[in-house]
Design an enzyme around this catalytic site. Structure first.
Site, PDB file in Angstrom:
ATOM      1  N   TYR A 190       0.828  -1.218   0.000  1.00 15.88           N
ATOM      2  CA  TYR A 190       0.000   0.000   0.000  1.00 15.88           C
ATOM      3  C   TYR A 190       0.859   1.263   0.000  1.00 15.88           C
ATOM      4  O   TYR A 190       0.488   2.272  -0.594  1.00 15.88           O
ATOM      5  CB  TYR A 190      -0.981  -0.029   1.180  1.00 15.88           C
ATOM      6  N   VAL A 228      -9.132   5.350  -4.485  1.00 24.78           N
ATOM      7  CA  VAL A 228      -8.545   5.804  -3.210  1.00 24.78           C
ATOM      8  C   VAL A 228      -7.411   6.802  -3.451  1.00 24.78           C
ATOM      9  O   VAL A 228      -6.724   7.193  -2.519  1.00 24.78           O
ATOM     10  CB  VAL A 228      -8.039   4.579  -2.409  1.00 24.78           C
ATOM     11  N   HIS A 281     -14.556   3.617  -0.934  1.00 20.84           N
ATOM     12  CA  HIS A 281     -13.553   2.649  -0.459  1.00 20.84           C
ATOM     13  C   HIS A 281     -12.410   3.332   0.281  1.00 20.84           C
ATOM     14  O   HIS A 281     -11.319   2.770   0.398  1.00 20.84           O
ATOM     15  CB  HIS A 281     -13.003   1.830  -1.641  1.00 20.84           C
ATOM     16  N   CYS A 334      -4.583   4.798  12.783  1.00 21.62           N
ATOM     17  CA  CYS A 334      -4.067   3.944  13.857  1.00 21.62           C
ATOM     18  C   CYS A 334      -5.013   2.767  14.070  1.00 21.62           C
ATOM     19  O   CYS A 334      -6.224   2.949  14.224  1.00 21.62           O
ATOM     20  CB  CYS A 334      -3.949   4.765  15.154  1.00 21.62           C
ATOM     21  N   CYS A 382      -6.827   3.186  17.668  1.00 21.27           N
ATOM     22  CA  CYS A 382      -7.920   4.120  18.011  1.00 21.27           C
ATOM     23  C   CYS A 382      -8.527   4.784  16.783  1.00 21.27           C
ATOM     24  O   CYS A 382      -9.383   5.664  16.916  1.00 21.27           O
ATOM     25  CB  CYS A 382      -7.377   5.197  18.955  1.00 21.27           C
TER      26      CYS A 382
HETATM   27  C1  BV8 Z   1     -18.686  -5.536   1.922  1.00 22.05           C
HETATM   28  C2  BV8 Z   1      -9.368  -1.936  -1.438  1.00 22.05           C
HETATM   29  C3  BV8 Z   1     -20.172  -6.049   3.657  1.00 22.05           C
HETATM   30  C4  BV8 Z   1      -8.948  -0.539  -1.694  1.00 22.05           C
HETATM   31  C5  BV8 Z   1     -11.146  -2.991  -2.683  1.00 22.05           C
HETATM   32  C6  BV8 Z   1     -17.460 -12.504   0.922  1.00 22.05           C
HETATM   33  C7  BV8 Z   1     -17.201 -11.856   2.132  1.00 22.05           C
HETATM   34  C8  BV8 Z   1     -17.388 -10.492   2.279  1.00 22.05           C
HETATM   35  C9  BV8 Z   1     -17.821  -9.748   1.206  1.00 22.05           C
HETATM   36  C10 BV8 Z   1     -18.041 -10.403   0.017  1.00 22.05           C
HETATM   37  C11 BV8 Z   1     -17.892 -11.768  -0.150  1.00 22.05           C
HETATM   38  N1  BV8 Z   1     -18.199 -12.096  -1.438  1.00 22.05           N
HETATM   39  C12 BV8 Z   1     -18.539 -10.975  -2.099  1.00 22.05           C
HETATM   40  C13 BV8 Z   1     -18.454  -9.949  -1.233  1.00 22.05           C
HETATM   41  C14 BV8 Z   1     -18.679  -8.614  -1.478  1.00 22.05           C
HETATM   42  C15 BV8 Z   1     -17.324  -8.006  -1.862  1.00 22.05           C
HETATM   43  C16 BV8 Z   1     -17.269  -8.064  -3.372  1.00 22.05           C
HETATM   44  O1  BV8 Z   1     -17.958  -7.299  -4.004  1.00 22.05           O
HETATM   45  N2  BV8 Z   1     -16.458  -8.979  -3.934  1.00 22.05           N
HETATM   46  C17 BV8 Z   1     -16.432  -9.092  -5.385  1.00 22.05           C
HETATM   47  C18 BV8 Z   1     -15.000  -9.272  -5.878  1.00 22.05           C
HETATM   48  C19 BV8 Z   1     -17.335 -10.248  -5.783  1.00 22.05           C
HETATM   49  N3  BV8 Z   1     -17.351  -6.649  -1.363  1.00 22.05           N
HETATM   50  C20 BV8 Z   1     -16.797  -6.355  -0.179  1.00 22.05           C
HETATM   51  O2  BV8 Z   1     -16.150  -7.116   0.505  1.00 22.05           O
HETATM   52  C21 BV8 Z   1     -17.064  -4.935   0.275  1.00 22.05           C
HETATM   53  N4  BV8 Z   1     -17.539  -4.953   1.620  1.00 22.05           N
HETATM   54  O3  BV8 Z   1     -19.390  -6.103   1.147  1.00 22.05           O
HETATM   55  O4  BV8 Z   1     -18.978  -5.432   3.254  1.00 22.05           O
HETATM   56  C22 BV8 Z   1     -19.809  -7.389   4.194  1.00 22.05           C
HETATM   57  C23 BV8 Z   1     -18.916  -7.451   5.242  1.00 22.05           C
HETATM   58  C24 BV8 Z   1     -18.625  -8.699   5.781  1.00 22.05           C
HETATM   59  C25 BV8 Z   1     -19.198  -9.851   5.237  1.00 22.05           C
HETATM   60  C26 BV8 Z   1     -20.069  -9.763   4.148  1.00 22.05           C
HETATM   61  C27 BV8 Z   1     -20.369  -8.529   3.633  1.00 22.05           C
HETATM   62  C28 BV8 Z   1     -15.786  -4.128   0.201  1.00 22.05           C
HETATM   63  C29 BV8 Z   1     -15.484  -3.795  -1.247  1.00 22.05           C
HETATM   64  C30 BV8 Z   1     -14.205  -2.963  -1.351  1.00 22.05           C
HETATM   65  C31 BV8 Z   1     -13.025  -3.879  -1.436  1.00 22.05           C
HETATM   66  N5  BV8 Z   1     -11.808  -3.114  -1.586  1.00 22.05           N
HETATM   67  N6  BV8 Z   1      -9.922  -2.478  -2.674  1.00 22.05           N
HETATM   68  C32 BV8 Z   1      -7.784  -0.552  -2.646  1.00 22.05           C
HETATM   69  O5  BV8 Z   1      -6.851  -1.357  -2.452  1.00 22.05           O
HETATM   70  O6  BV8 Z   1      -7.822   0.267  -3.585  1.00 22.05           O
HETATM   71  S1  BV8 Z   1     -11.846  -3.530  -4.119  1.00 22.05           S
HETATM   72  C33 BV8 Z   1     -11.088  -2.919  -5.500  1.00 22.05           C
HETATM   73  O7  BV8 Z   1     -12.030  -3.150  -6.578  1.00 22.05           O
HETATM   74  C34 BV8 Z   1     -10.850  -1.423  -5.492  1.00 22.05           C
HETATM   75  O8  BV8 Z   1     -11.373  -0.778  -4.365  1.00 22.05           O
HETATM   76  C35 BV8 Z   1     -11.594  -0.962  -6.735  1.00 22.05           C
HETATM   77  O9  BV8 Z   1     -12.042   0.307  -6.562  1.00 22.05           O
HETATM   78  C36 BV8 Z   1     -12.703  -1.943  -6.787  1.00 22.05           C
HETATM   79  C37 BV8 Z   1     -13.435  -2.018  -8.090  1.00 22.05           C
HETATM   80  O10 BV8 Z   1     -12.489  -2.155  -9.147  1.00 22.05           O
HETATM   81  P1  BV8 Z   1     -12.582  -1.090 -10.351  1.00 22.05           P
HETATM   82  O11 BV8 Z   1     -12.406   0.268  -9.784  1.00 22.05           O
HETATM   83  O12 BV8 Z   1     -13.805  -1.349 -11.134  1.00 22.05           O
HETATM   84  O13 BV8 Z   1     -11.276  -1.422 -11.164  1.00 22.05           O
HETATM   85  P2  BV8 Z   1     -11.076  -2.627 -12.207  1.00 22.05           P
HETATM   86  O14 BV8 Z   1      -9.615  -2.728 -12.482  1.00 22.05           O
HETATM   87  O15 BV8 Z   1     -11.813  -3.827 -11.725  1.00 22.05           O
HETATM   88  O16 BV8 Z   1     -11.815  -2.124 -13.525  1.00 22.05           O
HETATM   89  C38 BV8 Z   1     -11.295  -1.014 -14.234  1.00 22.05           C
HETATM   90  C39 BV8 Z   1     -12.105  -0.888 -15.511  1.00 22.05           C
HETATM   91  O17 BV8 Z   1     -11.614   0.255 -16.201  1.00 22.05           O
HETATM   92  C40 BV8 Z   1     -11.957  -2.073 -16.455  1.00 22.05           C
HETATM   93  O18 BV8 Z   1     -13.248  -2.521 -16.803  1.00 22.05           O
HETATM   94  C41 BV8 Z   1     -11.225  -1.503 -17.685  1.00 22.05           C
HETATM   95  O19 BV8 Z   1     -11.785  -2.007 -18.881  1.00 22.05           O
HETATM   96  C42 BV8 Z   1     -11.519  -0.044 -17.572  1.00 22.05           C
HETATM   97  N7  BV8 Z   1     -10.485   0.837 -18.110  1.00 22.05           N
HETATM   98  C43 BV8 Z   1      -9.135   0.693 -18.064  1.00 22.05           C
HETATM   99  N8  BV8 Z   1      -8.550   1.784 -18.628  1.00 22.05           N
HETATM  100  C44 BV8 Z   1      -9.561   2.619 -19.008  1.00 22.05           C
HETATM  101  C45 BV8 Z   1     -10.784   2.016 -18.667  1.00 22.05           C
HETATM  102  N9  BV8 Z   1     -11.980   2.597 -18.926  1.00 22.05           N
HETATM  103  C46 BV8 Z   1     -11.968   3.802 -19.537  1.00 22.05           C
HETATM  104  N10 BV8 Z   1     -10.821   4.445 -19.881  1.00 22.05           N
HETATM  105  C47 BV8 Z   1      -9.611   3.885 -19.636  1.00 22.05           C
HETATM  106  N11 BV8 Z   1      -8.496   4.544 -19.994  1.00 22.05           N
END
Ligand code: BV8
Length: 261
Positions: A76, A116, A132, A140, A143
């Site tokens: 990170y 982020v 996110h 911390c 706390c």
């Molecule tokens: C939650 C950290 C309630 C920050 C991220 C089992 C247990 C718990 C939860 C789950 C579970 N199963 C499923 C879930 C829900 C889970 C989830 O959704 N999983 C998915 C994978 C199925 N969600 C969670 O856990 C969330 N919390 O549900 O809490 C809960 C609690 C306990 C128990 C049950 C439920 C938390 C979600 C946040 C996770 N943190 N990252 C960091 O490190 O940055 S996720 C990560 O993916 C990032 O945050 C990011 O923002 C997010 C989404 O990704 P995208 O932004 O869409 O990026 P990606 O690369 O995927 O896509 C980019 C796109 O851009 C592509 O399509 C590409 O084609 C396009 N592109 C590229 N270049 C360009 C472009 N487009 C235009 N122009 C360009 N130039």
């Protein structure tokens, strides 16, 4: 004029934006790609997207941090320094312009971001909801007091906490399995109420609950737009899907809606 300007839906989207009263935009990592920041899932051709190089389950979960705080902190901190060095691109500045134009005429605009990196704020966007969290701020573990580390690499890993002895700092981001900040969810729900145009921009639309908002808008009959480089699970759901780079499409949409800026 960039190649997105000739996209068949672009004029319809610009016209919808020109008459919208309450706009919600959801952004993802794709809008920061043209600022040099890696995306998470990219497309199959993106061999350098983050989740192709790293396993999110070993880095973006609280369990991963508990198991190996040094590796997670190093990863990170590496991304944090990249975000600090990055500059907004035309996609970010177009969204900031759209916000100014809509609020100047008394409309509502809310930018829900999964990112982020704080590039939207750097570009001048004001109504930003960080679903996110932020990699620029750390907190911390003891706390939750927040701090903004200086723009240089941590001297030691994991970094000492700012306040609670023995407790490390962690990035103030939302990891998988963690709840989104209640304040962010409340702000998003408030924005969705009364929304009359929803745009999903630069996101693969697979992470929930963020990916649920466009589905909620579509189910409510709100006109929905996707601007993304590659097709996603919502491309067939939205009213207008524009497969283009955000740095090309968003300035063209803003110009079509509000004139050349
Ligand atoms: C939650 C950290 C309630 C920050 C991220 C089992 C247990 C718990 C939860 C789950 C579970 N199963 C499923 C879930 C829900 C889970 C989830 O959704 N999983 C998915 C994978 C199925 N969600 C969670 O856990 C969330 N919390 O549900 O809490 C809960 C609690 C306990 C128990 C049950 C439920 C938390 C979600 C946040 C996770 N943190 N990252 C960091 O490190 O940055 S996720 C990560 O993916 C990032 O945050 C990011 O923002 C997010 C989404 O990704 P995208 O932004 O869409 O990026 P990606 O690369 O995927 O896509 C980019 C796109 O851009 C592509 O399509 C590409 O084609 C396009 N592109 C590229 N270049 C360009 C472009 N487009 C235009 N122009 C360009 N130039």
């Amino acid at each position: 004029m960039n190649d997105a300007a000739g996209h068949p839906h672009l004029q319809d989207v610009a016209a919808a934006l020109g008459r919208a009263g309450s706009v919600v935009v959801l952004t993802g990592a794709g809008i920061s790609a043209e600022s040099g920041l890696k995306t998470f899932r990219g497309g199959e051709k993106d061999m350098d997207s983050l989740w192709k190089q790293f396993d999110p389950m070993t880095l973006a979960t609280p369990e991963a941090f508990d198991a190996d705080p040094e590796t997670v902190t190093r990863w990170y901190d590496w991304r944090r320094l990249g975000c600090l060095a990055a500059e907004p691109n035309p996609g970010h500045t177009a969204l900031a312009r759209i916000e100014r134009e809509i609020t100047a005429r008394g409309g509502r605009f809310t930018l829900l971001t999964q990112n982020v990196d704080r590039l939207h704020q750097k570009a001048g966007s004001r109504a930003v909801v960080e679903l996110h969290g932020s990699i620029i701020e750390w907190r911390c573990v003891g706390c939750s007091a927040r701090t903004v580390p200086p723009p240089e690499p941590f001297e030691r890993f994991p970094p000492p906490a700012a306040c609670c002895a023995g407790e490390p700092l962690r990035p103030d981001v939302v990891w998988f399995g963690e709840m989104l900040p209640a304040s962010a969810l409340h702000a998003a729900e408030a924005a969705m109420a009364g929304c009359d145009l929803f745009l999903s921009v630069g996101t693969s639309s697979v992470v929930f609950p963020a990916a649920g908002f466009v589905r909620l808008a579509a189910a409510s009959g709100v006109p929905t737009v996707e601007v993304n480089r590659d097709p996603t699970p919502i491309s067939g759901l939205v009213r207008w899907s524009i497969l283009a780079k955000t740095g090309d499409a968003l300035p063209a949409i803003a110009a079509g809606a509000f004139g050349v800026g």
